[in-house]
Design a protein around this motif. Structure first.
Motif, PDB file in Angstrom:
ATOM      1  N   LYS A  53     -14.055  -5.311  -0.187  1.00 34.20           N
ATOM      2  CA  LYS A  53     -12.892  -4.355  -0.149  1.00 34.20           C
ATOM      3  C   LYS A  53     -11.775  -5.036  -1.216  1.00 34.20           C
ATOM      4  O   LYS A  53     -11.006  -5.538  -0.640  1.00 34.20           O
ATOM      5  CB  LYS A  53     -12.275  -3.944   0.928  1.00 34.20           C
ATOM      6  N   ASP A  85     -14.561   4.346   5.781  1.00 35.91           N
ATOM      7  CA  ASP A  85     -14.861   5.002   4.229  1.00 35.91           C
ATOM      8  C   ASP A  85     -15.494   5.981   4.215  1.00 35.91           C
ATOM      9  O   ASP A  85     -15.603   6.457   2.958  1.00 35.91           O
ATOM     10  CB  ASP A  85     -15.359   3.953   3.461  1.00 35.91           C
ATOM     11  N   TYR A 114      -5.973   0.919   4.070  1.00 34.70           N
ATOM     12  CA  TYR A 114      -5.769   0.657   2.688  1.00 34.70           C
ATOM     13  C   TYR A 114      -4.247   0.489   2.434  1.00 34.70           C
ATOM     14  O   TYR A 114      -3.790   1.274   2.702  1.00 34.70           O
ATOM     15  CB  TYR A 114      -6.417   1.863   1.861  1.00 34.70           C
TER      16      TYR A 114
END
Length: 280
Positions: A53, A85, A114
């Protein structure tokens, strides 16, 4: 399977930003992946295709990379699926794809949040990782497939009832093994981690993690990046340099095996040839 060696390998990675000199050479990336896998396969029972990532990079799908390795290298592979995800339908379709490819293993990860402004958002269709594993297990049963599942555990938190409960739920949901983080860094760390596993009743279900640190600065940077609180004994070893770190990590691998623990999970940090150095 006996003593299990799960070794991390990265899928082909490419720069995200387009430019005149940023051609994506898929064939070259795939060739490197296959070559790496062939070099380390005799040191690995499972090749774990990591989900990298990094917002600056594009990667080949872990499922596609794993399928190529199974077909061309004839090795047991486990693509990592980051549950948050995917929405539920996408997640189950991805699991079904893995089952259709007859992959030996599949690793589920929850995934970090995120960062704001990263251009990506977490999906929250599942309340827990165990819930996603349960649904994957039901799908596996319906498909009469034999793919086995792996999941993570925070071994340092096994002193808390909550983490023990989460670990047991992931096993009951259908995981064969739990892969530990943070790493087991030296013999003192191994004593602590084995005691935590024994106290939680998980000693036979967790693959302890070995992580190749480079030097003292690298240890500190990894602590900051991953949020690890690594033991002071590791800091003292790191002050002696990379050779001392590698020798200590080899001692950890030998001791994990001699104690009758089920196996190890080796992070390679994108350098699979490290498997020979630690596991030969």
């Amino acid at each position: 399977m006996g003593f299990v060696r799960a070794v991390e390998i990265f899928p082909p990675l490419f720069p995200r930003t387009a430019g005149s000199d940023s051609r994506i050479d898929l064939e070259h990336g795939i060739d490197l992946l296959i070559d790496d896998a062939r070099r380390v396969r005799k040191f690995a029972d499972i090749l774990l295709v990591a989900d990298v990532k990094n917002p600056r990079l594009l990667k080949l799908s872990t499922i596609e990379a794993a399928a190529m390795l199974r077909e061309r290298v004839r090795v047991d592979v486990a693509p990592v699926l980051v549950v948050r995800d995917f929405n539920r339908s996408q997640f189950l379709s991805a699991v079904l794809t893995c089952l259709s490819r007859q992959l030996g293993h599949l690793m589920f990860a929850w995934g970090d949040d995120y960062a704001a402004g990263s251009g990506a958002t977490n999906v929250r269709d599942f309340a827990t990782l165990a819930q996603s594993i349960r649904e994957a297990t039901l799908l596996r049963k319906r498909a009469a497939a034999s793919t086995r599942f792996l999941a993570p555990v925070n071994v340092e938190l096994l002193s808390s009832k909550g983490e023990v409960t989460r670990a047991r739920e992931r096993l009951r949901a259908g995981s064969e093994y739990l892969l530990a983080q943070p790493p087991t860094t030296d013999l003192q760390s191994l004593e602590r981690h084995e005691a935590l596993l024994r106290g939680a009743g998980l000693r036979d279900h967790v693959l302890l993690n070995v992580f190749p640190f480079k030097d003292f600065n690298d240890v500190r940077e990894c602590e900051a990046y991953f949020g690890w609180n690594l033991p002071h004994s590791l800091h003292r070893i790191a002050e002696k340099g990379q050779k001392a770190l590698f020798e200590t990590e080899r001692e950890v691998v030998t001791s994990i095996r001699s104690r009758g623990l089920p196996g190890i999970y080796l992070n390679t940090r994108g350098i699979p040839s490290l498997a020979e150095r630690f596991l030969s």
